[in-house]
Write a protein that holds these residues in place. Structure first.
Motif, PDB file in Angstrom:
ATOM      1  N   ALA A 138      56.850  37.393  17.214  1.00 31.25           N
ATOM      2  CA  ALA A 138      55.619  38.066  17.640  1.00 31.25           C
ATOM      3  C   ALA A 138      54.716  37.094  18.388  1.00 31.25           C
ATOM      4  CB  ALA A 138      54.898  38.650  16.430  1.00 31.25           C
ATOM      5  N   ALA A 139      54.606  35.881  17.874  1.00 33.94           N
ATOM      6  CA  ALA A 139      53.769  34.863  18.529  1.00 33.94           C
ATOM      7  C   ALA A 139      54.357  34.459  19.874  1.00 33.94           C
ATOM      8  CB  ALA A 139      53.636  33.640  17.618  1.00 33.94           C
ATOM      9  N   LEU A 140      55.661  34.339  19.926  1.00 30.69           N
ATOM     10  CA  LEU A 140      56.329  34.015  21.186  1.00 30.69           C
ATOM     11  C   LEU A 140      56.013  35.085  22.238  1.00 30.69           C
ATOM     12  CD1 LEU A 140      58.401  31.743  22.004  1.00 30.69           C
ATOM     13  CD2 LEU A 140      60.172  33.479  21.664  1.00 30.69           C
ATOM     14  N   ALA A 141      56.007  36.337  21.804  1.00 31.59           N
ATOM     15  CA  ALA A 141      55.692  37.446  22.705  1.00 31.59           C
ATOM     16  C   ALA A 141      54.264  37.335  23.233  1.00 31.59           C
ATOM     17  CB  ALA A 141      55.890  38.776  21.984  1.00 31.59           C
ATOM     18  N   VAL A 142      53.346  36.921  22.385  1.00 36.02           N
ATOM     19  CA  VAL A 142      51.951  36.756  22.819  1.00 36.02           C
ATOM     20  C   VAL A 142      51.860  35.670  23.890  1.00 36.02           C
ATOM     21  CG1 VAL A 142      49.629  36.059  22.095  1.00 36.02           C
ATOM     22  CG2 VAL A 142      50.980  37.607  20.657  1.00 36.02           C
ATOM     23  N   GLY A 143      52.586  34.566  23.686  1.00 33.34           N
ATOM     24  CA  GLY A 143      52.578  33.496  24.685  1.00 33.34           C
ATOM     25  C   GLY A 143      53.110  33.958  26.027  1.00 33.34           C
ATOM     26  N   ALA A 144      54.193  34.732  25.997  1.00 32.14           N
ATOM     27  CA  ALA A 144      54.766  35.251  27.247  1.00 32.14           C
ATOM     28  C   ALA A 144      53.820  36.247  27.903  1.00 32.14           C
ATOM     29  CB  ALA A 144      56.121  35.898  26.962  1.00 32.14           C
ATOM     30  N   ALA A 145      53.149  37.057  27.085  1.00 34.32           N
ATOM     31  CA  ALA A 145      52.195  38.022  27.630  1.00 34.32           C
ATOM     32  C   ALA A 145      51.017  37.312  28.288  1.00 34.32           C
ATOM     33  CB  ALA A 145      51.709  38.959  26.526  1.00 34.32           C
ATOM     34  N   GLN A 146      50.570  36.211  27.687  1.00 34.24           N
ATOM     35  CA  GLN A 146      49.477  35.444  28.283  1.00 34.24           C
ATOM     36  C   GLN A 146      49.888  34.896  29.645  1.00 34.24           C
ATOM     37  OE1 GLN A 146      46.095  34.635  26.883  1.00 34.24           O
ATOM     38  NE2 GLN A 146      46.059  34.410  29.114  1.00 34.24           N
ATOM     39  N   ARG A 147      51.124  34.413  29.758  1.00 34.50           N
ATOM     40  CA  ARG A 147      51.600  33.900  31.035  1.00 34.50           C
ATOM     41  C   ARG A 147      51.660  35.026  32.074  1.00 34.50           C
ATOM     42  NH1 ARG A 147      55.279  30.182  33.150  1.00 34.50           N
ATOM     43  NH2 ARG A 147      55.087  30.318  35.436  1.00 34.50           N
ATOM     44  N   ALA A 148      52.166  36.197  31.675  1.00 33.03           N
ATOM     45  CA  ALA A 148      52.241  37.322  32.604  1.00 33.03           C
ATOM     46  C   ALA A 148      50.844  37.738  33.057  1.00 33.03           C
ATOM     47  CB  ALA A 148      52.966  38.495  31.945  1.00 33.03           C
ATOM     48  N   LEU A 149      49.895  37.714  32.140  1.00 32.62           N
ATOM     49  CA  LEU A 149      48.505  38.036  32.484  1.00 32.62           C
ATOM     50  C   LEU A 149      47.935  37.023  33.462  1.00 32.62           C
ATOM     51  CD1 LEU A 149      45.738  39.429  32.160  1.00 32.62           C
ATOM     52  CD2 LEU A 149      45.435  38.120  30.031  1.00 32.62           C
ATOM     53  N   ASP A 150      48.146  35.744  33.188  1.00 32.81           N
ATOM     54  CA  ASP A 150      47.618  34.695  34.071  1.00 32.81           C
ATOM     55  C   ASP A 150      48.201  34.818  35.478  1.00 32.81           C
ATOM     56  OD1 ASP A 150      46.167  33.772  31.938  1.00 32.81           O
ATOM     57  OD2 ASP A 150      47.388  31.979  31.593  1.00 32.81           O
ATOM     58  N   GLU A 151      49.507  35.072  35.556  1.00 35.77           N
ATOM     59  CA  GLU A 151      50.134  35.248  36.862  1.00 35.77           C
ATOM     60  C   GLU A 151      49.535  36.465  37.584  1.00 35.77           C
ATOM     61  OE1 GLU A 151      52.377  33.391  38.435  1.00 35.77           O
ATOM     62  OE2 GLU A 151      52.704  31.931  36.812  1.00 35.77           O
ATOM     63  N   SER A 152      49.260  37.515  36.825  1.00 33.10           N
ATOM     64  CA  SER A 152      48.703  38.732  37.413  1.00 33.10           C
ATOM     65  C   SER A 152      47.287  38.511  37.939  1.00 33.10           C
ATOM     66  CB  SER A 152      48.704  39.861  36.372  1.00 33.10           C
ATOM     67  OG  SER A 152      50.008  40.159  35.935  1.00 33.10           O
ATOM     68  N   VAL A 153      46.472  37.834  37.147  1.00 39.38           N
ATOM     69  CA  VAL A 153      45.090  37.574  37.561  1.00 39.38           C
ATOM     70  C   VAL A 153      45.062  36.705  38.812  1.00 39.38           C
ATOM     71  CG1 VAL A 153      42.917  36.455  36.907  1.00 39.38           C
ATOM     72  CG2 VAL A 153      44.129  37.912  35.262  1.00 39.38           C
TER      73      VAL A 153
END
Length: 397
Positions: free
Chosen positions: A259-274
């Motif tokens: 679950a934590a690993l998923a949060v880290g990947a989601a943060q990266r996807a968000l940063d790339e999107s922004v």
């Protein structure tokens, strides 16, 4: 970082100050050293040797192994903080040492005898040995009760027969933590035991690397056990009935980590999107000025924030023993589903470029899909959570 309070009565082995230093080192390693080489990892389908050596030197192969056995001794509340950092880059990096710290290593930590721990844990913690968790079979995936691999006692030995699939790190493993049935399940127990099987034992055949949708560099393969003989001392905990408990305990802990690993990947996807929304233009205007793009960014941000809070609370309740069943499954369910949605929105925000193989969000989209499958599928998590809630309500009536 939210850590356990003094009122909880729990004192971590590694102090908050020391852990913050560890986390900062990992963050710098991930973002400054690994992120620039993600394309190299993907193209070669391998993590470069120098990155593996750096990870080992940092203690990452044993960060969740107790200090007495050469590890860093991080608890699960600290583990998830590292997982969120590791999830920010190619998931193949974390996969190199994930089973050592997680589902394979924790079986030994929680259920092994002192002799078994002495024989393996220090080597696992240093990275000398890569441990693989050999549970999944063609006919038994998320439900270990369906195991068909057998272990038959012959004198002072056990003889293993069976086939495992999708086994992480199998091509490079030095130790297989193998789950096998010693008898049919009955009212007295599941009949599932767990064995420590050296990878060079006669009768083990590791298949070719699986060709997967994503996570290039994270190797999985089929493993066949044909008349593999191990001494009686290879039985974890010297108890046949330890197997099922070991599997369930290791998987519950592993679910919080995933679950934590998923949060880290989601943060990266968000940063790339922004970053893309702020710089890419359409009709002479940054696409981030458009309200529908802002809405997608908002949905991504909400998912990341909710996932991070859920993971931290779940990990704390796990280490105090307050909840080691419903919480881990709920966190794994929510966060792995969430990252899939965040990654999908990231591709959408990038438009056509997000579908191109050399763009980070394309890799993230493929990498995170498997998170909804291993350590128990989303469907299994729903059954665990829903069933536990109903049973709890009945007990309280």
């Amino acid at each position: 970082m939210a850590m356990l309070t003094a009122n909880s009565g729990y004192v971590p082995t590694v102090s908050n100050d020391d852990f913050n230093s560890v986390r900062q080192l990992v963050r710098e390693f991930v973002r400054s050293t690994v992120v620039p080489r993600e394309q190299e990892i993907m193209d070669a389908d391998a993590v470069p040797t120098d990155l593996r050596e750096q990870a080992a030197a940092m203690g990452l192969f044993g960060y969740a192994i107790p200090q007495e056995w050469g590890g860093l001794g991080l608890d699960l509340a600290q583990d998830v903080e590292l997982a969120m950092e590791l999830g920010y880059t190619s998931l193949a990096l974390r996969s190199m040492f994930g089973t050592n710290n997680g589902i394979a290593g924790q079986v030994l930590v929680g259920f092994g005898t002192e002799e078994q721990k002495a024989a393996w844990l220090a080597r696992i913690a240093s990275g000398e040995v890569v441990a693989s968790f050999a549970l999944t079979e063609p006919g038994a995936g998320s439900n270990p009760a369906g195991l068909r691999t057998t272990a038959v006692r012959e004198g002072d030995e056990w003889v293993l027969e069976g086939r495992k699939c999708f086994i992480t790190n199998a091509p490079i493993a030095g130790l297989f933590v193998v789950f096998a049935r010693t008898r049919p399940a009955d009212e007295s127990g599941t009949g599932i035991a767990v064995f420590l099987v050296p990878a060079d034992a006669p009768g083990i055949e590791v298949g070719t690397k699986d060709r997967k949708m994503g996570q290039e560099g994270a190797w999985t393969a089929e493993v066949t056990f044909s008349g593999v003989r191990v001494p009686s001392s290879a039985l974890v905990g010297e108890q046949e009935e330890a197997g099922y408990s070991a599997a369930m305990t290791a998987l519950a802990r592993g679910r919080v980590h995933i679950a934590a690993l998923a949060v880290g990947a989601a943060q990266r996807a968000l940063d790339e999107s922004v970053n893309y929304a702020a710089s890419a233009t359409q009709g002479g205007r940054p696409i981030g000025d458009f309200q529908l793009v802002q809405a997608m960014l908002a949905d991504q941000q909400a998912g990341v924030l909710a996932g991070r809070a859920l993971v931290r609370e779940t990990a704390q309740r796990y280490v105090t023993g307050e909840d080691r069943r419903i919480g881990p499954s709920a966190a794994k369910l929510y966060c792995t589903e969430m990252v899939g949605k965040v990654a999908d929105l990231a591709v959408q925000i990038h438009g056509g470029s997000g579908y191109m193989r050399d763009v980070p969000v394309e890799r993230i989209y493929r990498d995170v899909r498997v998170l909804r499958l291993y350590e128990g599928t989303s469907e299994i998590q729903r059954l665990i959570v829903g069933g536990a809630l109903v049973r709890e309500a009945r007990r309280n009536r």
